[in-house]
Motif scaffolding. Structure first.
Motif, PDB file in Angstrom:
ATOM      1  N   GLY A 161      56.788  23.209  -2.802  1.00 23.33           N
ATOM      2  CA  GLY A 161      56.508  24.360  -3.908  1.00 23.33           C
ATOM      3  C   GLY A 161      56.632  23.736  -5.454  1.00 23.33           C
ATOM      4  O   GLY A 161      56.151  24.291  -6.221  1.00 23.33           O
ATOM      5  N   CYS A 162      56.878  22.644  -5.430  1.00 20.26           N
ATOM      6  CA  CYS A 162      56.962  21.842  -6.659  1.00 20.26           C
ATOM      7  C   CYS A 162      55.639  21.267  -6.919  1.00 20.26           C
ATOM      8  O   CYS A 162      55.664  19.812  -7.242  1.00 20.26           O
ATOM      9  N   TRP A 163      54.644  21.960  -6.977  1.00 17.05           N
ATOM     10  CA  TRP A 163      53.274  21.159  -7.303  1.00 17.05           C
ATOM     11  C   TRP A 163      52.949  21.581  -8.686  1.00 17.05           C
ATOM     12  O   TRP A 163      53.046  22.476  -9.061  1.00 17.05           O
ATOM     13  N   LEU A 164      51.927  20.907  -9.131  1.00 17.83           N
ATOM     14  CA  LEU A 164      51.518  20.894 -10.571  1.00 17.83           C
ATOM     15  C   LEU A 164      49.905  20.047 -10.561  1.00 17.83           C
ATOM     16  O   LEU A 164      49.423  19.464  -9.505  1.00 17.83           O
ATOM     17  N   VAL A 165      48.978  20.540 -11.624  1.00 17.15           N
ATOM     18  CA  VAL A 165      48.000  19.765 -11.843  1.00 17.15           C
ATOM     19  C   VAL A 165      48.012  19.063 -12.951  1.00 17.15           C
ATOM     20  O   VAL A 165      48.455  19.456 -14.054  1.00 17.15           O
TER      21      VAL A 165
ATOM     22  N   ILE B   9      55.148  17.283  -6.893  1.00 15.96           N
ATOM     23  CA  ILE B   9      53.645  16.708  -6.185  1.00 15.96           C
ATOM     24  C   ILE B   9      52.409  17.323  -7.096  1.00 15.96           C
ATOM     25  O   ILE B   9      52.204  18.142  -7.358  1.00 15.96           O
ATOM     26  N   PHE B  10      51.710  15.936  -7.376  1.00 20.12           N
ATOM     27  CA  PHE B  10      50.825  16.039  -8.297  1.00 20.12           C
ATOM     28  C   PHE B  10      49.293  16.051  -7.616  1.00 20.12           C
ATOM     29  O   PHE B  10      49.156  15.490  -6.897  1.00 20.12           O
ATOM     30  N   TYR B  11      48.418  17.024  -8.173  1.00 23.17           N
ATOM     31  CA  TYR B  11      47.104  17.098  -7.768  1.00 23.17           C
ATOM     32  C   TYR B  11      46.372  17.070  -9.164  1.00 23.17           C
ATOM     33  O   TYR B  11      46.614  17.268 -10.201  1.00 23.17           O
ATOM     34  N   GLY B  12      44.798  16.558  -8.814  1.00 22.51           N
ATOM     35  CA  GLY B  12      44.191  16.339  -9.971  1.00 22.51           C
ATOM     36  C   GLY B  12      43.347  17.704 -10.310  1.00 22.51           C
ATOM     37  O   GLY B  12      42.874  18.275  -9.657  1.00 22.51           O
TER      38      GLY B  12
ATOM     39  N   LEU C  91      64.161  19.702 -17.517  1.00 24.48           N
ATOM     40  CA  LEU C  91      62.927  19.409 -17.056  1.00 24.48           C
ATOM     41  C   LEU C  91      62.073  18.762 -18.077  1.00 24.48           C
ATOM     42  O   LEU C  91      61.793  18.969 -19.167  1.00 24.48           O
ATOM     43  N   VAL C  92      61.429  17.199 -17.395  1.00 21.50           N
ATOM     44  CA  VAL C  92      60.646  16.472 -18.236  1.00 21.50           C
ATOM     45  C   VAL C  92      59.305  16.513 -17.644  1.00 21.50           C
ATOM     46  O   VAL C  92      58.882  16.273 -16.438  1.00 21.50           O
ATOM     47  N   GLN C  93      58.390  16.832 -18.677  1.00 19.28           N
ATOM     48  CA  GLN C  93      56.974  17.277 -18.150  1.00 19.28           C
ATOM     49  C   GLN C  93      55.919  16.546 -19.138  1.00 19.28           C
ATOM     50  O   GLN C  93      55.970  16.964 -20.473  1.00 19.28           O
ATOM     51  N   ASP C  94      54.732  15.941 -18.706  1.00 20.13           N
ATOM     52  CA  ASP C  94      53.726  15.533 -19.574  1.00 20.13           C
ATOM     53  C   ASP C  94      53.059  16.571 -20.025  1.00 20.13           C
ATOM     54  O   ASP C  94      53.107  17.713 -19.429  1.00 20.13           O
ATOM     55  N   ALA C  95      52.618  16.350 -21.411  1.00 16.69           N
ATOM     56  CA  ALA C  95      51.629  17.266 -21.931  1.00 16.69           C
ATOM     57  C   ALA C  95      50.237  17.518 -21.668  1.00 16.69           C
ATOM     58  O   ALA C  95      49.601  18.377 -22.256  1.00 16.69           O
ATOM     59  N   ASP C  96      49.787  17.060 -20.281  1.00 16.82           N
ATOM     60  CA  ASP C  96      48.575  16.935 -19.963  1.00 16.82           C
ATOM     61  C   ASP C  96      48.803  17.573 -18.604  1.00 16.82           C
ATOM     62  O   ASP C  96      47.774  17.375 -17.796  1.00 16.82           O
ATOM     63  N   THR C  97      49.819  18.309 -18.094  1.00 15.53           N
ATOM     64  CA  THR C  97      50.055  18.742 -17.048  1.00 15.53           C
ATOM     65  C   THR C  97      50.260  20.455 -16.881  1.00 15.53           C
ATOM     66  O   THR C  97      50.800  20.806 -18.012  1.00 15.53           O
ATOM     67  N   VAL C  98      50.071  21.017 -16.029  1.00 13.40           N
ATOM     68  CA  VAL C  98      50.176  22.482 -15.983  1.00 13.40           C
ATOM     69  C   VAL C  98      50.913  22.671 -14.365  1.00 13.40           C
ATOM     70  O   VAL C  98      50.491  22.578 -13.358  1.00 13.40           O
ATOM     71  N   LEU C  99      52.273  23.273 -14.646  1.00 10.87           N
ATOM     72  CA  LEU C  99      53.033  23.552 -13.463  1.00 10.87           C
ATOM     73  C   LEU C  99      52.666  24.823 -12.761  1.00 10.87           C
ATOM     74  O   LEU C  99      52.223  25.660 -13.442  1.00 10.87           O
TER      75      LEU C  99
END
Length: 350
Positions: free
Chosen positions: A211-215, A118-121, A87-95
């Motif tokens: 279901g794979c959404w994040l902020v 799927i990203f949301y702000g 899993l590669v995830q940016d450090a400014d993101t919360v899953l």
């Protein structure tokens, strides 16, 4: 099955705790969490270690995020079997808490090589932040309309099969895919967009289940938004130039052509409206065009209704979003001009 989370981070001391907390709250928690502290001048590494994560510090990295990830992935993949997940995830993101479980379920299809989020702000940012959240909301709607095909394996959160990452590197070494000799391309401003095309070129499906959404963060100023979008757009155009027209890239070429057509149409409409009002004057409302406009208003407001009444109220008059679209089209035209004139692309931190 083993799953390792990899978090590239550059000076993210204010956000790394929330990012790690999102991983610890996962219904299916990663077996390992590795924070890649790249050229950090703050307390990111110390805080990550204090929160229980492993910390990897790249050596003499001058290739930004892609270079840091390549250094971390080398020793990591040496220890993982082909059926493991990364899993590669940016450090400014919360899953969201079900992200990992949903992504692993999607991997039950052997044709799926990677699962993008799927990203949301995130909240905040005033009017500009709301406009970005509305844009991201409509992007999520578009993904659903495309039967959850991942257009981009976003850096905000993507799950890869370890075997697919190995295939990508092997293809780069063989010259089948460009971008250097690592897992991520060192020749692209938008390594996430490029690796999407690489994975698809190798014959794998990419999906983004609901279901794979994040902020993730929104840009707080026009200047930061300009630099972010210029990097995204220039990178996307350069990736298409490098890959050329193929069955994989054809939809992306069409998307860019539609962006160009949209910029041209908006410019012609504005010119026509000004000339018409100046030379002919106002002739009242047209029933036909009023009806078309109302249908457009309904569509714009319904697609952001999940964001609440403020978003719907902002969408209804059309003008704020038309100005925002004009801003995005200006980014497209500037990127196209820079590419045509072969101006050197500059990476600006946002």
């Amino acid at each position: 099955m083993s799953l390792v989370a990899l978090i590239p981070a550059h000076d993210e001391q204010d956000r790394i705790v929330a990012t790690l907390a999102g991983l610890y709250r996962q219904a299916s928690r990663p077996d390992r969490i590795v924070v890649v502290a790249d050229n950090c001048t703050d307390e990111t590494a110390r805080i990550a270690a204090h929160c229980g994560a492993e910390v990897f510090v790249p050596t003499d990295n001058h290739d930004k995020k892609a270079g840091a990830l390549n250094q971390a992935l080398g020793p990591l993949l040496d220890e993982l079997d082909d059926d493991a997940y990364v899993l590669v995830q940016d450090a400014d993101t919360v899953l969201n808490p079900d992200f990992v479980a949903c992504a692993v379920d999607a991997m039950a299809d052997p044709e799926v090589g990677a699962v993008g989020g799927i990203f949301y702000g995130e909240p905040g940012g005033g009017l500009l932040g709301l406009l970005q959240r509305m844009e991201y909301q409509r992007y999520a709607v578009e993904i659903r309309r495309k039967k959850n095909e991942a257009v981009v394996l976003t850096g905000t959160g993507t799950l890869f099969r370890a075997s697919v990452l190995r295939e990508v590197r092997a293809a780069r070494l063989a010259g089948t895919v460009g971008g250097g000799d690592g897992y991520y391309s060192l020749a692209s401003l938008t390594e996430d967009d490029e690796i999407t095309k690489a994975v698809k070129t190798l014959g794998h499906r990419t999906v983004s289940p609901d279901g794979c959404w994040l902020v993730t963060e929104v840009m707080p100023s026009l200047g930061k938004l300009w630099h972010q979008r210029l990097r995204w757009q220039r990178g996307a155009l350069e990736n298409l130039r490098d890959y050329g027209w193929t069955p994989v890239t054809a939809p992306y070429f069409r998307q860019q052509m539609l962006l160009g057509a949209g910029a041209l149409a908006l410019g012609l409409f504005a010119t026509f409206a000004v000339l018409s009002l100046t030379l002919v004057g106002w002739h009242g409302f047209s029933v036909f065009w009023t009806a078309i406009t109302l249908l457009f208003v309904v569509e714009r407001t319904l697609t952001v209704r999940r964001l609440g009444w403020r978003a719907s109220l902002l969408a209804a008059p059309l003008v704020p979003e038309l100005l925002y679209d004009a801003f995005r089209q200006a980014v497209f035209l500037r990127s196209l001009l820079d590419l045509a004139l072969r101006r050197e692309a500059r990476w600006v931190a946002t």
